[in-house]
Enzyme design. Sequence first.
Site, mmCIF file in Angstrom:
data_model
loop_
_atom_site.group_PDB
_atom_site.id
_atom_site.type_symbol
_atom_site.label_atom_id
_atom_site.label_comp_id
_atom_site.label_asym_id
_atom_site.label_seq_id
_atom_site.Cartn_x
_atom_site.Cartn_y
_atom_site.Cartn_z
ATOM 1 N N HIS A 265 -1.703 39.660 82.329
ATOM 2 C CA HIS A 265 -0.873 38.448 82.245
ATOM 3 C C HIS A 265 -1.696 37.205 82.560
ATOM 4 O O HIS A 265 -1.636 36.200 81.837
ATOM 5 C CB HIS A 265 0.307 38.566 83.219
ATOM 6 C CG HIS A 265 1.053 37.293 83.428
ATOM 7 N ND1 HIS A 265 2.196 36.969 82.723
ATOM 8 C CD2 HIS A 265 0.820 36.234 84.256
ATOM 9 C CE1 HIS A 265 2.622 35.782 83.120
ATOM 10 N NE2 HIS A 265 1.808 35.322 84.055
ATOM 11 N N GLU A 266 -2.474 37.268 83.644
ATOM 12 C CA GLU A 266 -3.293 36.118 84.016
ATOM 13 C C GLU A 266 -4.353 35.820 82.955
ATOM 14 O O GLU A 266 -4.655 34.658 82.666
ATOM 15 C CB GLU A 266 -3.966 36.365 85.369
ATOM 16 C CG GLU A 266 -2.995 36.516 86.529
ATOM 17 C CD GLU A 266 -2.123 35.284 86.721
ATOM 18 O OE1 GLU A 266 -2.611 34.154 86.474
ATOM 19 O OE2 GLU A 266 -0.951 35.442 87.097
ATOM 20 N N HIS A 269 -3.181 33.602 80.162
ATOM 21 C CA HIS A 269 -3.243 32.151 80.367
ATOM 22 C C HIS A 269 -4.592 31.598 79.908
ATOM 23 O O HIS A 269 -4.663 30.524 79.282
ATOM 24 C CB HIS A 269 -3.017 31.820 81.841
ATOM 25 C CG HIS A 269 -1.599 31.995 82.281
ATOM 26 N ND1 HIS A 269 -0.537 31.351 81.694
ATOM 27 C CD2 HIS A 269 -1.058 32.767 83.278
ATOM 28 C CE1 HIS A 269 0.586 31.693 82.281
ATOM 29 N NE2 HIS A 269 0.297 32.558 83.252
ATOM 30 N N GLU A 340 4.383 31.080 80.294
ATOM 31 C CA GLU A 340 4.556 32.337 81.012
ATOM 32 C C GLU A 340 5.079 33.438 80.092
ATOM 33 O O GLU A 340 4.653 34.598 80.196
ATOM 34 C CB GLU A 340 5.511 32.143 82.197
ATOM 35 C CG GLU A 340 4.937 31.318 83.335
ATOM 36 C CD GLU A 340 3.717 31.961 83.972
ATOM 37 O OE1 GLU A 340 3.663 33.210 84.032
ATOM 38 O OE2 GLU A 340 2.827 31.216 84.392
ATOM 39 N N ASP A 344 3.142 36.855 79.416
ATOM 40 C CA ASP A 344 3.769 38.167 79.594
ATOM 41 C C ASP A 344 3.543 39.048 78.366
ATOM 42 O O ASP A 344 3.256 40.250 78.485
ATOM 43 C CB ASP A 344 5.273 38.005 79.829
ATOM 44 C CG ASP A 344 5.613 37.724 81.282
ATOM 45 O OD1 ASP A 344 4.728 37.882 82.145
ATOM 46 O OD2 ASP A 344 6.767 37.352 81.560
#
Length: 427
Positions: A265-266, A269, A340, A344
Site C-alpha cells: 500500500h505504501e 503512494h 488512499e 489500496d
Amino acid sequence: MLEIIVGLYTLYTFMKLYISFMQVGYINQEKRKDPVLMPAGKYLVAANYAVAKEKLGIIETFVDYLMFLWWVFAGFAWLSSLLQVDGDVMSSVFFLFGFVAVNYAVGLPFSLYQTFKIDEGFGFNKMTLKMFIVDALKSAGLFFVLGGAVFAVLAWIISSYETWWLWGFILMFTIAVAANLLMPFFMGLFNKFSPLEEGELKDAIVDLMNKAGLKSNGIFVMDASKRDSRLNAFFGGLGKSKRVVLYDTLLEKLNKKELLAVLGHELGHFSHGDIWKNIALMGLLLFIAFYLFGHLPESLFIQMHVSPYPGVQIAMLMLLLPLLSFVFTPFMSYVSRHNEYAADAYGSEMGGRENLVSALLKLITENKAFPKSHPLVIFFYHTHPPVLERLKELGYDASNVVIEEEKREEPSLPNDGIFTYMDKEEK
C-alpha cells in the site's frame, strides 16, 4: 482590519467546535448499535477513546481561541515591551522564541493529559515522565538551533526585500522539502533504529520494492514500543532509493503476508507520485499564506499597538496559518482519500487482497480506531477513507460478518467531571 480577522477566526473556531460536538454525539449514538469489524468490548473501547480525545480537543480549541484574542489585543504589545534588543533580526528572533514559548506552556497541560491520562488509560502510552521530559528538552534544543536559524533568515528577508513574502515562501518551501529527507536523522535522536535481521521477511521486502521499481536504502526496525503500543510503518526518501522503517509493534502483531500487503500500500503512494502531489499541495498552501499575510496593512499592527517589524509579522503568519489551512483542508483531504483508494488497489495487487483486508482489521483493532465518523469529520479531516469504505472497495462487506462477543476492556480511568467514558445507560 483587526475586527475582520477576529471575526474570521471566531467563525473558524465555531466551525471547529461544531464539528467536534457533532462527532461526539455521533460516536455516542453509534457505539450503542451492533459492533462492526471488532468485538463488542473493543468496539466500545475504541468509541470511548475517540470521544475522550475529541472532548479534550474541544477544550483545547476554546483555549486556543482565547490565546488568539489575547495575542492580538494585548499579547503582542506585552511581549514587544519586554524586548529591548537592537536590530530587527535579533529582536525578531527573541520575540518569536517568546511567542512559541508562551504557546508551548499553554499547550503543555493538554499534551500531558493526552499522554498520561487518556493514552495511558486506554493502554497506548508506554512513556515515563522522565522520557517525556527528555524528549521535550531534545525538541527544545533542536528548535533553538534550527528554528532560531530559520527565524533569523526569514526576519532578514523581511527587512531586506519589499517582496519578502515571495522569498520567504521559497525559503520555507525549500526547508519543508529538505525536512522530508532529513526526518530519519531527526527521528534517530529520539528512537533507536536497528537493521532488520537477514531472513525471509527482509528478502520479501526487497523483492516487493524491486517490483515497484524502487531500491532499498536500508530496512530498519524502530523501537516505537518504548513510547507507544500503536502499529505503523513508513518509507523515507524522495528518490528511487527508499529507507524502510517498521515499528517493532507492527512486527509483533502482523504476519509476513499482512506486513507485505501494508508495505505494498505504501509503495502504491510512491508509484502514483502521491508524495510529490502532497508536496505540491503544501507548496500551494504556503504560497497563498505568504502572499495573503505578506500584504497585511500597517493599520492592523497599529490596532494591535505594535510596529510591523519582522518578528510580529512572522508571528501573525503563524497565528493565522491554521485558519487558512482549515479552508484548504477539505480539498486536501479529498485528494488524499482518493490517493488512499488507489494505494489500496496497488497494495492488494502486490501483497494480496485478503492479506491487506486482514492487516487493516488488525490495525484498527490494535490502534483502537473507531470505524465510524460523522460525515463532517470525514469531509474536513479524514485523509484516509472510512475503513468500512476501504474494506468494501476491497471486497469485504462488514455487514455479512458476525463478530464474536468477548469480555469488555473498559479502561479504569477517573471521572474528573470533564471526560465521561460511559454514560449512565451503559454503566
